[in-house]
Motif scaffolding. Structure first.
Motif, PDB file in Angstrom:
ATOM      1  N   LEU A  76       7.898   9.118   3.587  1.00 16.89           N
ATOM      2  CA  LEU A  76       6.548   8.620   3.437  1.00 16.89           C
ATOM      3  C   LEU A  76       5.852   9.359   2.309  1.00 16.89           C
ATOM      4  O   LEU A  76       6.127  10.522   2.051  1.00 16.89           O
ATOM      5  N   GLY A  77       4.935   8.697   1.655  1.00 17.25           N
ATOM      6  CA  GLY A  77       4.182   9.320   0.573  1.00 17.25           C
ATOM      7  C   GLY A  77       3.308  10.460   1.070  1.00 17.25           C
ATOM      8  O   GLY A  77       2.899  10.490   2.225  1.00 17.25           O
ATOM      9  N   MET A  78       3.052  11.382   0.194  1.00 13.56           N
ATOM     10  CA  MET A  78       2.141  12.495   0.433  1.00 13.56           C
ATOM     11  C   MET A  78       2.557  13.350   1.624  1.00 13.56           C
ATOM     12  O   MET A  78       1.742  13.699   2.474  1.00 13.56           O
TER      13      MET A  78
ATOM     14  N   GLU B  76      12.821  13.337  -5.830  1.00 17.37           N
ATOM     15  CA  GLU B  76      14.011  12.565  -5.489  1.00 17.37           C
ATOM     16  C   GLU B  76      13.816  11.768  -4.202  1.00 17.37           C
ATOM     17  O   GLU B  76      14.240  10.616  -4.099  1.00 17.37           O
ATOM     18  N   VAL B  77      13.158  12.368  -3.210  1.00 15.39           N
ATOM     19  CA  VAL B  77      12.887  11.663  -1.954  1.00 15.39           C
ATOM     20  C   VAL B  77      11.953  10.481  -2.208  1.00 15.39           C
ATOM     21  O   VAL B  77      12.179   9.371  -1.708  1.00 15.39           O
ATOM     22  N   VAL B  78      10.906  10.720  -2.995  1.00 19.10           N
ATOM     23  CA  VAL B  78       9.952   9.645  -3.293  1.00 19.10           C
ATOM     24  C   VAL B  78      10.643   8.527  -4.069  1.00 19.10           C
ATOM     25  O   VAL B  78      10.456   7.343  -3.762  1.00 19.10           O
TER      26      VAL B  78
ATOM     27  N   VAL C 120       0.838  -1.200   0.000  1.00 17.47           N
ATOM     28  CA  VAL C 120       0.000   0.000   0.000  1.00 17.47           C
ATOM     29  C   VAL C 120       0.875   1.254   0.000  1.00 17.47           C
ATOM     30  O   VAL C 120       0.617   2.203  -0.749  1.00 17.47           O
ATOM     31  N   GLN C 121       1.925   1.256   0.812  1.00 14.94           N
ATOM     32  CA  GLN C 121       2.828   2.411   0.866  1.00 14.94           C
ATOM     33  C   GLN C 121       3.521   2.618  -0.475  1.00 14.94           C
ATOM     34  O   GLN C 121       3.666   3.739  -0.935  1.00 14.94           O
ATOM     35  N   ILE C 122       3.937   1.550  -1.119  1.00 13.72           N
ATOM     36  CA  ILE C 122       4.571   1.655  -2.435  1.00 13.72           C
ATOM     37  C   ILE C 122       3.575   2.234  -3.430  1.00 13.72           C
ATOM     38  O   ILE C 122       3.920   3.096  -4.240  1.00 13.72           O
ATOM     39  N   SER C 123       2.334   1.783  -3.364  1.00 12.47           N
ATOM     40  CA  SER C 123       1.292   2.294  -4.262  1.00 12.47           C
ATOM     41  C   SER C 123       1.082   3.794  -4.036  1.00 12.47           C
ATOM     42  O   SER C 123       0.927   4.554  -5.002  1.00 12.47           O
ATOM     43  N   ILE C 124       1.086   4.207  -2.788  1.00  9.10           N
ATOM     44  CA  ILE C 124       0.926   5.639  -2.468  1.00  9.10           C
ATOM     45  C   ILE C 124       2.115   6.428  -3.011  1.00  9.10           C
ATOM     46  O   ILE C 124       1.949   7.491  -3.615  1.00  9.10           O
TER      47      ILE C 124
ATOM     48  N   THR D  60       1.819   6.711  -6.781  1.00  8.36           N
ATOM     49  CA  THR D  60       0.788   7.690  -7.131  1.00  8.36           C
ATOM     50  C   THR D  60       1.308   9.107  -6.923  1.00  8.36           C
ATOM     51  O   THR D  60       1.104   9.987  -7.766  1.00  8.36           O
ATOM     52  N   GLU D  61       2.007   9.320  -5.802  1.00 10.82           N
ATOM     53  CA  GLU D  61       2.586  10.638  -5.550  1.00 10.82           C
ATOM     54  C   GLU D  61       3.615  10.983  -6.616  1.00 10.82           C
ATOM     55  O   GLU D  61       3.656  12.104  -7.116  1.00 10.82           O
ATOM     56  N   TRP D  62       4.436  10.018  -6.999  1.00 11.98           N
ATOM     57  CA  TRP D  62       5.457  10.271  -8.016  1.00 11.98           C
ATOM     58  C   TRP D  62       4.815  10.706  -9.334  1.00 11.98           C
ATOM     59  O   TRP D  62       5.252  11.668  -9.959  1.00 11.98           O
TER      60      TRP D  62
END
Length: 146
Positions: free
Chosen positions: A97-99, A77-79, A4-8, A11-13
């Motif tokens: 962390l995402g978002m 770059e962080v994402v 789920v975190q990878i998916s977030i 999506t953010e990327w």
């Protein structure tokens, strides 16, 4: 890191990359507008001195625009690093962390002087400065010719 975190993060990327590219298009628009306004002021209205002020204002505006784009690039770059390290990490840092774009930005927000320096630094990059230096030189030559 859970799927789920990878998916977030992914999506953010995608969202950030789309924004980053749109900032580039708007920067090009500012440059083209600058050329148009400068040419109208210099050649049609014979107001070369005013075009120097307008070009300088638009140049700084482009630098400010590129500063916003640069912040998106830093977050990208962080994402990307967080996505790359997902298999090695069991617990990501807050900045990975995402978002978290706005939160991280507010935590590291520079002073007004530092922010102004950042705008000027972005304005002096060759890809930002390119049309403005030429326009200013054109206006100065036109002032001496007239």
């Amino acid at each position: 890191m859970p799927d789920v975190q990878i998916s977030i993060l992914q999506t953010e990327w995608v969202t950030l990359q789309t924004q980053y590219d749109s900032y580039e298009k708007c920067s090009l628009g500012i440059k083209l507008f600058s050329i148009l306004v400068c040419c109208i002021l210099v050649f049609a209205l014979h107001a070369a001195i005013w075009s120097l002020l307008i070009v300088a204002i638009l140049w700084l505006q482009d630098g400010i625009w590129k500063t916003f784009q640069n912040r998106i690039g830093q977050r990208l770059e962080v994402v990307e690093q967080a996505i790359q390290n997902h298999s090695d990490s069991t617990q990501a840092q807050t900045s990975q962390l995402g978002m978290q774009f706005n939160l991280v930005w507010n935590q590291a927000r520079p002073s007004a002087i530092s922010l102004l320096c950042e705008y000027i630094k972005q304005s002096l990059k060759p890809t930002v400065a390119y049309p403005y230096v030429i326009l200013i030189a054109l206006v100065i030559v036109q002032l001496y010719v007239s």
